[in-house]
Design a protein around this motif. Structure first.
Motif, PDB file in Angstrom:
ATOM      1  N   ARG A  43      18.659  77.274   0.747  1.00 27.20           N
ATOM      2  CA  ARG A  43      17.764  76.180   1.363  1.00 27.20           C
ATOM      3  C   ARG A  43      16.261  76.748   0.781  1.00 27.20           C
ATOM      4  N   ILE A  44      15.709  75.645  -0.010  1.00 25.85           N
ATOM      5  CA  ILE A  44      14.183  75.837  -0.665  1.00 25.85           C
ATOM      6  C   ILE A  44      13.321  74.839  -0.079  1.00 25.85           C
ATOM      7  N   ALA A  45      12.385  75.445   0.230  1.00 22.86           N
ATOM      8  CA  ALA A  45      11.213  74.663   0.947  1.00 22.86           C
ATOM      9  C   ALA A  45      10.318  74.159  -0.428  1.00 22.86           C
ATOM     10  N   PHE A  46      10.171  72.725  -0.235  1.00 18.24           N
ATOM     11  CA  PHE A  46       9.065  72.176  -1.481  1.00 18.24           C
ATOM     12  C   PHE A  46       8.055  71.703  -0.566  1.00 18.24           C
ATOM     13  N   LEU A  47       6.916  72.668  -0.465  1.00 22.49           N
ATOM     14  CA  LEU A  47       5.716  72.212   0.381  1.00 22.49           C
ATOM     15  C   LEU A  47       4.798  71.261  -0.584  1.00 22.49           C
ATOM     16  N   THR A  48       4.349  70.456   0.210  1.00 21.23           N
ATOM     17  CA  THR A  48       3.337  69.387  -0.238  1.00 21.23           C
ATOM     18  C   THR A  48       2.293  68.850   0.650  1.00 21.23           C
ATOM     19  N   ALA A  49       1.292  68.336   0.426  1.00 23.92           N
ATOM     20  CA  ALA A  49       0.466  67.754   1.237  1.00 23.92           C
ATOM     21  C   ALA A  49       0.830  66.306   1.351  1.00 23.92           C
ATOM     22  N   PRO A  50       0.500  65.572   2.125  1.00 17.74           N
ATOM     23  CA  PRO A  50       0.841  64.115   2.346  1.00 17.74           C
ATOM     24  C   PRO A  50       0.497  63.459   1.328  1.00 17.74           C
ATOM     25  N   GLN A  51      -0.573  63.780   0.468  1.00 17.47           N
ATOM     26  CA  GLN A  51      -0.761  63.166  -0.677  1.00 17.47           C
ATOM     27  C   GLN A  51      -1.146  64.026  -1.789  1.00 17.47           C
ATOM     28  N   GLY A  52      -1.219  63.609  -3.075  1.00 17.84           N
ATOM     29  CA  GLY A  52      -1.754  64.521  -4.392  1.00 17.84           C
ATOM     30  C   GLY A  52      -0.780  65.067  -5.258  1.00 17.84           C
ATOM     31  N   VAL A  53       0.287  65.143  -4.661  1.00 16.39           N
ATOM     32  CA  VAL A  53       1.416  65.782  -5.546  1.00 16.39           C
ATOM     33  C   VAL A  53       1.913  65.433  -6.826  1.00 16.39           C
ATOM     34  N   GLU A  54       1.819  65.961  -7.927  1.00 17.33           N
ATOM     35  CA  GLU A  54       2.153  65.417  -9.278  1.00 17.33           C
ATOM     36  C   GLU A  54       3.563  65.347  -9.012  1.00 17.33           C
ATOM     37  N   GLN A  55       4.079  64.085  -9.080  1.00 19.44           N
ATOM     38  CA  GLN A  55       5.419  63.792  -8.770  1.00 19.44           C
ATOM     39  C   GLN A  55       6.439  64.455  -9.803  1.00 19.44           C
ATOM     40  N   ILE A  56       6.109  64.428 -11.134  1.00 19.59           N
ATOM     41  CA  ILE A  56       7.104  65.033 -11.792  1.00 19.59           C
ATOM     42  C   ILE A  56       7.408  66.670 -11.682  1.00 19.59           C
ATOM     43  N   GLU A  57       6.245  67.185 -11.080  1.00 19.99           N
ATOM     44  CA  GLU A  57       6.361  68.793 -10.522  1.00 19.99           C
ATOM     45  C   GLU A  57       7.116  68.984  -9.275  1.00 19.99           C
ATOM     46  N   LEU A  58       7.183  67.730  -8.617  1.00 22.88           N
ATOM     47  CA  LEU A  58       8.095  67.709  -7.695  1.00 22.88           C
ATOM     48  C   LEU A  58       9.628  67.452  -7.947  1.00 22.88           C
ATOM     49  N   SER A  88       5.950  69.112   4.522  1.00 23.67           N
ATOM     50  CA  SER A  88       4.626  68.708   4.610  1.00 23.67           C
ATOM     51  C   SER A  88       4.079  69.112   5.817  1.00 23.67           C
ATOM     52  N   THR A  89       2.395  68.981   5.750  1.00 25.99           N
ATOM     53  CA  THR A  89       1.671  69.044   6.929  1.00 25.99           C
ATOM     54  C   THR A  89       1.855  68.207   7.947  1.00 25.99           C
ATOM     55  N   LYS A  90       2.518  66.843   7.471  1.00 27.85           N
ATOM     56  CA  LYS A  90       2.571  65.638   8.405  1.00 27.85           C
ATOM     57  C   LYS A  90       3.801  65.056   8.385  1.00 27.85           C
ATOM     58  N   PRO A  91       4.359  64.486   9.432  1.00 31.62           N
ATOM     59  CA  PRO A  91       5.806  63.858   9.077  1.00 31.62           C
ATOM     60  C   PRO A  91       5.512  62.474   8.410  1.00 31.62           C
ATOM     61  N   GLY A  92       6.510  61.785   8.203  1.00 30.69           N
ATOM     62  CA  GLY A  92       6.702  60.493   7.725  1.00 30.69           C
ATOM     63  C   GLY A  92       6.743  60.681   6.088  1.00 30.69           C
ATOM     64  N   ARG A  93       6.073  60.132   5.311  1.00 34.47           N
ATOM     65  CA  ARG A  93       6.323  60.172   3.857  1.00 34.47           C
ATOM     66  C   ARG A  93       5.209  60.757   3.209  1.00 34.47           C
ATOM     67  N   ILE A  94       5.347  61.400   1.932  1.00 31.85           N
ATOM     68  CA  ILE A  94       4.388  61.776   1.252  1.00 31.85           C
ATOM     69  C   ILE A  94       4.014  60.785  -0.034  1.00 31.85           C
ATOM     70  N   GLN A  95       2.792  60.686  -0.475  1.00 32.36           N
ATOM     71  CA  GLN A  95       2.368  59.955  -1.836  1.00 32.36           C
ATOM     72  C   GLN A  95       2.257  60.805  -2.908  1.00 32.36           C
ATOM     73  N   ALA A  96       3.252  60.696  -3.939  1.00 29.05           N
ATOM     74  CA  ALA A  96       3.320  61.454  -5.222  1.00 29.05           C
ATOM     75  C   ALA A  96       2.179  60.636  -6.060  1.00 29.05           C
ATOM     76  N   PHE A  97       1.781  61.221  -7.261  1.00 22.81           N
ATOM     77  CA  PHE A  97       0.970  60.755  -8.097  1.00 22.81           C
ATOM     78  C   PHE A  97       1.502  61.117  -9.642  1.00 22.81           C
ATOM     79  N   ASP A  98       1.109  60.229 -10.424  1.00 29.81           N
ATOM     80  CA  ASP A  98       1.470  60.449 -11.867  1.00 29.81           C
ATOM     81  C   ASP A  98       0.056  60.731 -12.430  1.00 29.81           C
ATOM     82  N   HIS A  99      -0.368  61.721 -12.616  1.00 23.97           N
ATOM     83  CA  HIS A  99      -1.883  62.048 -12.804  1.00 23.97           C
ATOM     84  C   HIS A  99      -2.715  61.464 -11.494  1.00 23.97           C
ATOM     85  N   LEU A 100      -3.777  60.600 -12.047  1.00 24.31           N
ATOM     86  CA  LEU A 100      -4.515  59.808 -10.886  1.00 24.31           C
ATOM     87  C   LEU A 100      -4.035  58.649 -10.297  1.00 24.31           C
ATOM     88  N   ASP A 101      -2.630  58.223 -10.676  1.00 27.29           N
ATOM     89  CA  ASP A 101      -2.149  56.856 -10.520  1.00 27.29           C
ATOM     90  C   ASP A 101      -1.249  57.149  -9.377  1.00 27.29           C
TER      91      ASP A 101
END
Length: 181
Positions: free
Chosen positions: A2-17, A35-48
Motif C-alpha cells: 500500500r502506497i500513500a499519495f499525500l495531497t492537499a485538497p487543491q493544488g496538486v500537479e495532476q501529471i505528478e499524481l 488528503s487533509t479533508k474528505p471528499g475530492r481533491i482538485q488537481a491542476f495542470d500548471h495554473l489551470d
C-alpha cells in the motif's frame, strides 16, 4: 504494498499524481489517495484546473503504519498547503521515523523541509527550493532523480514533470526492494 499519495485538497500537479499512481498500480502496488479533508481533491495542470479525484483516506484518521511507502506529488500550492497542516507534516515525518521509503517530486520537498527530515540528505527538487533545502540542512543537486539512503529509509526525489520516467523507475525500484524485505 500500500502506497500513500499525500495531497492537499487543491493544488496538486495532476501529471505528478496520475503518472506515478499508474506506475505504482501497474507494478502491483495499491495506491491510496490521502488528503487533509474528505471528499475530492482538485488537481491542476500548471495554473489551470484539471480533474478531481476521490480521497480514499484522511490524514489524522490513518497512519504511516498502514502503508509501505509514501509519494508526495508536487504542484506549487499543494506542498505549501500541506506544510501548514500539522497532521500532514506529522504523517510525513512518521514515514521517516519508521524507515519507510518516501518519494517526492518538484515542489513536494517543501513538505519535507517543514517535517525537518532533509538534514544530512542529498535531494533534488524544482530549482526554486534549493535555498530552502540547504537552509534546512540538506544538500541540493540538479539531477533528474536522486536516491538518498541516509539514516532511516530511502528518499527518492525528482525535479519536474519532464523527469517523471526517471522518477518512476527510481521509486519503483526502491519501493520494490522495501516490499521484498
Amino acid at each position: 504494498m500500500r502506497i500513500a499519495f499525500l495531497t492537499a485538497p487543491q493544488g496538486v500537479e495532476q501529471i505528478e499524481l496520475t503518472d506515478p499512481w499508474q506506475a505504482a498500480k501497474d507494478a502491483g502496488h495499491e495506491p491510496v489517495l490521502v488528503s487533509t479533508k474528505p471528499g475530492r481533491i482538485q488537481a491542476f495542470d500548471h495554473l489551470d484546473k484539471a480533474d478531481t479525484f476521490p480521497v480514499d483516506e484522511v490524514v489524522g484518521e490513518t497512519s504511516a503504519d498502514s502503508f509501505g511507502g509514501l509519494i508526495l506529488p508536487g504542484g506549487v500550492a499543494n506542498p505549501d498547503f500541506l506544510r501548514m497542516d500539522e497532521k500532514a507534516v506529522r504523517f510525513v515525518r512518521d514515514f521517516f521515523d519508521q524507515g519507510r521509503p518516501v518519494a517526492a517530486i518538484c515542489h513536494a520537498p517543501w513538505t519535507l523541509v517543514e517535517a525537518d527530515v532533509v538534514r544530512g540528505r542529498v535531494l533534488t527538487s524544482w530549482p526554486s527550493l534549493r535555498t530552502d533545502i540547504r537552509n534546512a540542512g540538506g544538500e541540493w543537486v540538479d539531477e533528474q532523480v536522486q536516491v538518498c539512503d541516509h539514516g532511516t529509509g530511502k528518499l527518492v526525489t525528482s525535479r519536474k514533470p519532464g523527469d517523471l520516467k526517471a522518477f518512476r523507475d527510481a521509486f519503483l525500484q526502491v519501493f520494490s526492494e522495501e516490499a521484498a524485505r
